[in-house]
Write a protein that holds these residues in place. Structure first.
Motif, PDB file in Angstrom:
ATOM      1  N   UNK A   1      -0.847  29.525 -30.205  1.00 23.95           N
ATOM      2  CA  UNK A   1      -0.284  28.715 -29.127  1.00 23.95           C
ATOM      3  C   UNK A   1      -1.382  27.977 -28.374  1.00 23.95           C
ATOM      4  N   UNK A   2      -2.537  28.622 -28.176  1.00 25.31           N
ATOM      5  CA  UNK A   2      -3.614  28.005 -27.405  1.00 25.31           C
ATOM      6  C   UNK A   2      -4.038  26.668 -28.009  1.00 25.31           C
ATOM      7  N   UNK A   3      -4.189  26.627 -29.331  1.00 24.77           N
ATOM      8  CA  UNK A   3      -4.632  25.390 -29.972  1.00 24.77           C
ATOM      9  C   UNK A   3      -3.560  24.313 -29.900  1.00 24.77           C
ATOM     10  N   UNK A   4      -2.320  24.692 -30.162  1.00 20.52           N
ATOM     11  CA  UNK A   4      -1.234  23.717 -30.150  1.00 20.52           C
ATOM     12  C   UNK A   4      -0.926  23.231 -28.731  1.00 20.52           C
TER      13      UNK A   4
ATOM     14  N   UNK B   1      -5.785  18.402 -16.222  1.00 19.67           N
ATOM     15  CA  UNK B   1      -4.991  19.498 -16.795  1.00 19.67           C
ATOM     16  C   UNK B   1      -5.927  20.394 -17.609  1.00 19.67           C
ATOM     17  N   UNK B   2      -6.140  21.601 -17.129  1.00 21.72           N
ATOM     18  CA  UNK B   2      -7.044  22.532 -17.814  1.00 21.72           C
ATOM     19  C   UNK B   2      -6.354  23.162 -19.017  1.00 21.72           C
ATOM     20  N   UNK B   3      -7.150  23.781 -19.894  1.00 21.26           N
ATOM     21  CA  UNK B   3      -6.587  24.489 -21.034  1.00 21.26           C
ATOM     22  C   UNK B   3      -5.675  25.622 -20.569  1.00 21.26           C
ATOM     23  N   UNK B   4      -6.069  26.303 -19.513  1.00 19.50           N
ATOM     24  CA  UNK B   4      -5.258  27.405 -18.988  1.00 19.50           C
ATOM     25  C   UNK B   4      -3.927  26.895 -18.450  1.00 19.50           C
ATOM     26  N   UNK B   5      -3.973  25.763 -17.734  1.00 18.54           N
ATOM     27  CA  UNK B   5      -2.748  25.207 -17.162  1.00 18.54           C
ATOM     28  C   UNK B   5      -1.771  24.771 -18.244  1.00 18.54           C
ATOM     29  N   UNK B   6      -2.265  24.095 -19.277  1.00 20.26           N
ATOM     30  CA  UNK B   6      -1.358  23.597 -20.311  1.00 20.26           C
ATOM     31  C   UNK B   6      -0.818  24.746 -21.167  1.00 20.26           C
ATOM     32  N   UNK B   7      -1.583  25.826 -21.285  1.00 13.03           N
ATOM     33  CA  UNK B   7      -1.071  26.999 -21.981  1.00 13.03           C
ATOM     34  C   UNK B   7       0.110  27.598 -21.211  1.00 13.03           C
ATOM     35  N   UNK B   8      -0.011  27.649 -19.909  1.00  9.76           N
ATOM     36  CA  UNK B   8       1.106  28.126 -19.078  1.00  9.76           C
ATOM     37  C   UNK B   8       2.308  27.211 -19.225  1.00  9.76           C
ATOM     38  N   UNK B   9       2.043  25.918 -19.270  1.00  9.77           N
ATOM     39  CA  UNK B   9       3.125  24.948 -19.436  1.00  9.77           C
ATOM     40  C   UNK B   9       3.857  25.176 -20.763  1.00  9.77           C
TER      41      UNK B   9
ATOM     42  N   UNK C   1       4.561  24.059 -10.384  1.00 10.28           N
ATOM     43  CA  UNK C   1       4.084  25.117  -9.495  1.00 10.28           C
ATOM     44  C   UNK C   1       4.824  26.427  -9.737  1.00 10.28           C
ATOM     45  N   UNK C   2       6.070  26.350 -10.216  1.00  5.27           N
ATOM     46  CA  UNK C   2       6.826  27.562 -10.517  1.00  5.27           C
ATOM     47  C   UNK C   2       6.131  28.399 -11.579  1.00  5.27           C
ATOM     48  N   UNK C   3       5.360  27.734 -12.442  1.00  4.75           N
ATOM     49  CA  UNK C   3       4.634  28.437 -13.492  1.00  4.75           C
ATOM     50  C   UNK C   3       3.167  28.649 -13.121  1.00  4.75           C
ATOM     51  N   UNK C   4       2.842  28.405 -11.863  1.00  5.65           N
ATOM     52  CA  UNK C   4       1.470  28.591 -11.421  1.00  5.65           C
ATOM     53  C   UNK C   4       0.527  27.484 -11.842  1.00  5.65           C
ATOM     54  N   UNK C   5       1.088  26.301 -12.100  1.00  5.15           N
ATOM     55  CA  UNK C   5       0.280  25.165 -12.541  1.00  5.15           C
ATOM     56  C   UNK C   5       0.074  24.212 -11.379  1.00  5.15           C
TER      57      UNK C   5
ATOM     58  N   UNK D   1       5.973  28.401 -20.576  1.00  6.71           N
ATOM     59  CA  UNK D   1       7.068  28.419 -19.615  1.00  6.71           C
ATOM     60  C   UNK D   1       8.140  27.386 -19.930  1.00  6.71           C
ATOM     61  N   UNK D   2       7.732  26.165 -20.276  1.00  6.24           N
ATOM     62  CA  UNK D   2       8.675  25.057 -20.381  1.00  6.24           C
ATOM     63  C   UNK D   2       9.012  24.650 -21.815  1.00  6.24           C
ATOM     64  N   UNK D   3       8.200  25.105 -22.775  1.00  3.20           N
ATOM     65  CA  UNK D   3       8.355  24.635 -24.155  1.00  3.20           C
ATOM     66  C   UNK D   3       8.692  25.790 -25.092  1.00  3.20           C
ATOM     67  N   UNK D   4       8.976  25.453 -26.335  1.00  3.29           N
ATOM     68  CA  UNK D   4       9.260  26.443 -27.370  1.00  3.29           C
ATOM     69  C   UNK D   4       8.090  26.470 -28.351  1.00  3.29           C
ATOM     70  N   UNK D   5       6.971  27.009 -27.884  1.00  2.00           N
ATOM     71  CA  UNK D   5       5.773  27.148 -28.694  1.00  2.00           C
ATOM     72  C   UNK D   5       5.577  28.624 -29.018  1.00  2.00           C
TER      73      UNK D   5
END
Length: 358
Positions: A221-224, A281-289, A245-249, A292-296
């Motif tokens: 998931x991290x790479x994708x 957008x950091x790597x950590x932030x997009x991983x949370x995204x 912000x609901x996902x801490x982003x 939380x919001x996607x089907x990865x």
């Protein structure tokens, strides 16, 4: 007493990024693998004409559902939309859904504004009236009707903001939610749908709810997830910071970003867009995204999330790949080969506990 639910409809978003006959090859493959629907976006400068593509798809398939996700009532007059929808519906009886939205990538590149809620209410009313064979009073100047109407075309409204989500619950035959699969944002959106339905005296449980989500079947998931940085930045840029912000982003993205054409979500050079958006957008932030919001994730993870979505009242999803100018071939193959069979498999009975164990 148990409630019997209809199966979750799983669709795929296919941009009309090539000649219509070539796009239809992708649609046929989705049909072969068991997808329920194919949804086509509409943007006159980015892709081929959506109704031309739909016509080819209608003639080239037999059972898969076809829909716009979405066309608009700004670059296309509602009467033109009604006529085009009628024409496609004749070729695919019972298979076509007209999805409408505010315009986004259609209006931006030509300097138009997105459709307001008031204009959407009137425009959808006009489309419905014409498809039903009723006359419409055009600005008090003339009353006209659509010859050979098609009254059974469902009109679905795509929305993300609370006002338009509520409007969709009030006036549309179905709702396309653009807020991803986060349980927290979905709860707020479905509440607004119910408010709109209640205001119109409708039963919200009778209104189909389709959720859009970026999807990737992956063990990494991290790479994708890194590829989603432009999407995440666009949400933050367009008033979606509270959702993130609901996902801490936390993302403070400037209103204008140079070097990306035509926009963040439809960037022609996606790798360059990812690089530019990494400033906010950091790597950590997009991983949370992504989580939380996607089907990865793996087949098992995606299947479990889809089943959970279905229990919340969602009746359908349409999956998106990252990118706008190539067909979602890999996503269709991955989901069709693994996720769809897992969704349709009967639930396994619980394993009996071994003697001596509790």
């Amino acid at each position: 007493m148990s409630v019997t639910r209809t199966p979750l409809r799983v669709g795929i978003r296919v941009p009309p990024c090539d000649r219509a006959d070539r796009v239809v090859e992708t649609v046929r493959r989705a049909e072969q693998l068991g997808f329920d629907d194919v949804w086509f976006p509409d943007s006159q400068l980015l892709w081929r004409d959506v109704f031309t593509t739909l016509t080819a798809a209608a003639l080239g398939t037999e059972q898969i559902g076809l829909g716009t996700a979405v066309t608009n009532l700004a670059t296309r007059h509602p009467a033109v939309v009604a006529s085009a929808a009628r024409s496609v519906a004749e070729l695919a009886p019972g298979r076509f859904t007209l999805g409408l939205g505010v315009g986004n990538s259609s209006v931006g590149p030509i300097g138009l504004r997105q459709t307001t809620s008031a204009a959407m209410r009137e425009g959808l009313g006009m489309v419905r009236a014409l498809l039903n064979g009723n006359e419409w009073d055009f600005e008090g100047k003339v009353r006209s009707r659509l010859r050979d109407p098609q009254p059974r075309v469902p009109l679905h409204l795509a929305a993300s903001g609370p006002r338009n989500v509520r409007l969709a619950g009030e006036i549309a035959d179905g709702v396309i939610l653009l807020s991803g699969v986060s349980p927290r944002t979905l709860k707020g959106a479905t509440d607004r749908v119910r408010e709109g339905a209640a205001a119109a005296g409708r039963n919200a449980d009778d209104i189909p709810l389709t959720v859009s989500a970026f999807c990737a079947v992956t063990d990494d998931i991290e790479a994708e997830a890194r590829l989603l940085k432009p999407v995440c930045a666009s949400i933050a840029q367009n008033g979606g910071a509270p959702f993130l912000a609901l996902a801490g982003i936390e993302a403070d993205v400037p209103a204008r970003i140079e070097g990306i054409y035509p926009d963040l979500v439809h960037a022609e050079d996606w790798d360059r867009a990812v690089e530019i958006c990494s400033a906010w957008i950091s790597d950590e932030a997009v991983l949370r995204f992504a989580r939380e919001f996607c089907l990865f994730g793996t087949v098992e993870q995606i299947t479990e999330r889809l089943l959970t979505l279905h229990t919340t009242g969602v009746t359908g999803v349409f999956l998106q790949h990252v990118g706008s100018y190539d067909p979602p071939t890999e996503l269709i193959e991955a989901v069709g080969a693994s996720v769809l069979p897992a969704l349709s498999a009967p639930a396994s009975p619980p394993t009996p506990a071994k003697a001596g164990h509790r």
